[in-house]
Design an enzyme around this catalytic site. Structure first.
Site, mmCIF file in Angstrom:
data_model
loop_
_atom_site.group_PDB
_atom_site.id
_atom_site.type_symbol
_atom_site.label_atom_id
_atom_site.label_comp_id
_atom_site.label_asym_id
_atom_site.label_seq_id
_atom_site.Cartn_x
_atom_site.Cartn_y
_atom_site.Cartn_z
ATOM 1 N N LYS A 110 -79.373 71.012 -26.438
ATOM 2 C CA LYS A 110 -80.564 71.629 -25.862
ATOM 3 C C LYS A 110 -80.110 72.596 -24.759
ATOM 4 O O LYS A 110 -79.450 72.193 -23.797
ATOM 5 C CB LYS A 110 -81.429 70.515 -25.276
HETATM 6 C C1 E4P Z 1 -88.814 68.084 -24.411
HETATM 7 O O1 E4P Z 1 -87.983 68.635 -25.074
HETATM 8 C C2 E4P Z 1 -89.214 68.551 -23.065
HETATM 9 O O2 E4P Z 1 -88.150 68.473 -22.191
HETATM 10 C C3 E4P Z 1 -90.394 67.746 -22.601
HETATM 11 O O3 E4P Z 1 -91.352 67.683 -23.636
HETATM 12 C C4 E4P Z 1 -91.004 68.264 -21.313
HETATM 13 O O4 E4P Z 1 -92.180 67.553 -21.043
HETATM 14 P P1 E4P Z 1 -92.891 67.564 -19.600
HETATM 15 O O5 E4P Z 1 -93.361 68.951 -19.337
HETATM 16 O O6 E4P Z 1 -94.016 66.596 -19.722
HETATM 17 O O7 E4P Z 1 -91.837 67.151 -18.617
#
Ligand code: E4P
Length: 237
Positions: free
Chosen positions: A84
Site C-alpha cells: 500500500k
Molecule cells: C483502508 O485501506 C484505509 O486505510 C481505511 O479504510 C481508512 O479508513 P478511515 O478513514 O476510517 O481511517
C-alpha cells in the site's frame, strides 16, 4: 464485488473468514497501532495464513527509496501481500517501479478521480478512494467512487476501485451500486450489514412461538394419556 476487512485484528479476521465473505484484508499504520504484542510483519504473516486474498501492507516512508525498501520486504512475507503506497509524486514513482518488479500495489489516500487515474496509469492494481474522510469535510466521497469506476470502465484500465474509509452500511450499498470492484470495511460495519431489527426480533419471536407450541403439545399429550388411563374398560375388551 469483493469484500475486504479493514483491520489488523486477527480475531476479527478469523471470525469473518468463517462467515464465507472474506476476499482480502487492508491494514494501515493506525489499524496496526490498535494491536499489541506482535510486530507489523508478524501480524501480516498471520493474516496471510487466514486468507489467500490480497492483504495490503502500508509503507510509511515518504521517499521513493524508502517506499521501495519497505515494500520489497513486505512482498517477501507472503505471495498475497499487496504493497500500500500513498498517493504522491514519490508514491507514483514507487508504484511504477513495483509494477516493473511484478509487485502488486494499492494506491491509498486517493481523494479525487484524477489522483486515481494517475495511480492506475502508474500501474497500481488497486485504487483506494477514501469515502468517509471526504464526507467528514462536507464533500460527497461517493462521487469519487462513481467517477473512478466510470473512468476505469470507459478506458478499460487494468486496475480495481477499492472503496475505502467506509463508515456505515449505507456507504457499502452506495459503493456496490456505483460499481466499486472492492470495498474494505471495518468489522463493525460488516456486523451492521448482517443485522436488521426485524430480522433479530423475528428470530426471537419464532423461537418463543416454537417453545409455546412444544409446551402446548406436551400438555395435550399428557391430558390425553390421563383421560385414556381414567376411562372404564369395556366388558369383553
Ligand atoms: C483502508 O485501506 C484505509 O486505510 C481505511 O479504510 C481508512 O479508513 P478511515 O478513514 O476510517 O481511517
Amino acid at each position: 464485488m469483493k469484500i475486504f476487512l479493514d483491520t489488523a485484528d486477527i480475531s476479527e479476521i478469523r471470525k469473518v473468514a468463517k462467515w464465507g465473505v472474506l476476499d482480502g484484508v487492508t491494514t494501515n499504520p493506525t489499524l496496526f497501532a490498535k494491536t499489541s504484542g506482535s510486530s507489523y510483519e508478524e501480524v501480516l504473516k498471520e493474516i496471510c495464513t487466514i486468507t489467500s486474498g490480497p492483504v495490503s501492507a502500508e509503507v510509511v516512508a515518504e521517499d521513493v527509496e524508502g517506499m521501495l525498501r519497505e515494500g520489497r520486504a513486505f512482498a517477501k512475507l507472503a505471495p498475497n501481500i499487496v504493497v500500500k503506497v500513498p498517493m504522491s509524486e514519490e508514491g507514483l514513482e514507487a508504484i511504477a517501479t513495483f509494477a516493473d518488479e511484478g509487485i502488486k500495489t494499492n494506491c491509498t489516500l486517493i481523494f479525487t478521480a484524477n489522483q486515481g487515474l494517475l495511480a492506475a496509469k502508474a500501474g497500481a492494481s488497486l485504487l483506494s478512494p477514501f469515502v468517509g474522510r471526504l464526507d467528514d469535510i462536507n464533500q460527497d466521497g461517493m462521487i469519487v467512487i462513481r467517477e473512478l469506476v466510470d473512468i476505469v470502465t470507459i478506458h478499460d484500465l487494468e486496475t480495481e476501485v477499492l472503496a475505502a474509509s467506509i463508515r456505515n452500511p449505507l456507504h457499502m450499498t452506495q459503493a456496490a451500486l456505483a460499481g466499486a470492484h472492492v470495498a474494505t470495511l471495518p468489522f463493525k460495519v460488516l456486523q451492521q450489514m448482517a443485522h436488521h431489527p426485524l430480522t433479530d426480533s423475528g428470530i426471537k419471536q419464532f423461537r418463543t412461538d416454537w417453545e409455546k407450541a412444544r409446551v402446548a403439545l406436551d400438555t395435550q399429550k399428557g391430558s390425553d394419556k390421563a383421560k385414556a388411563a381414567a376411562a372404564p374398560t369395556k366388558p369383553g375388551a
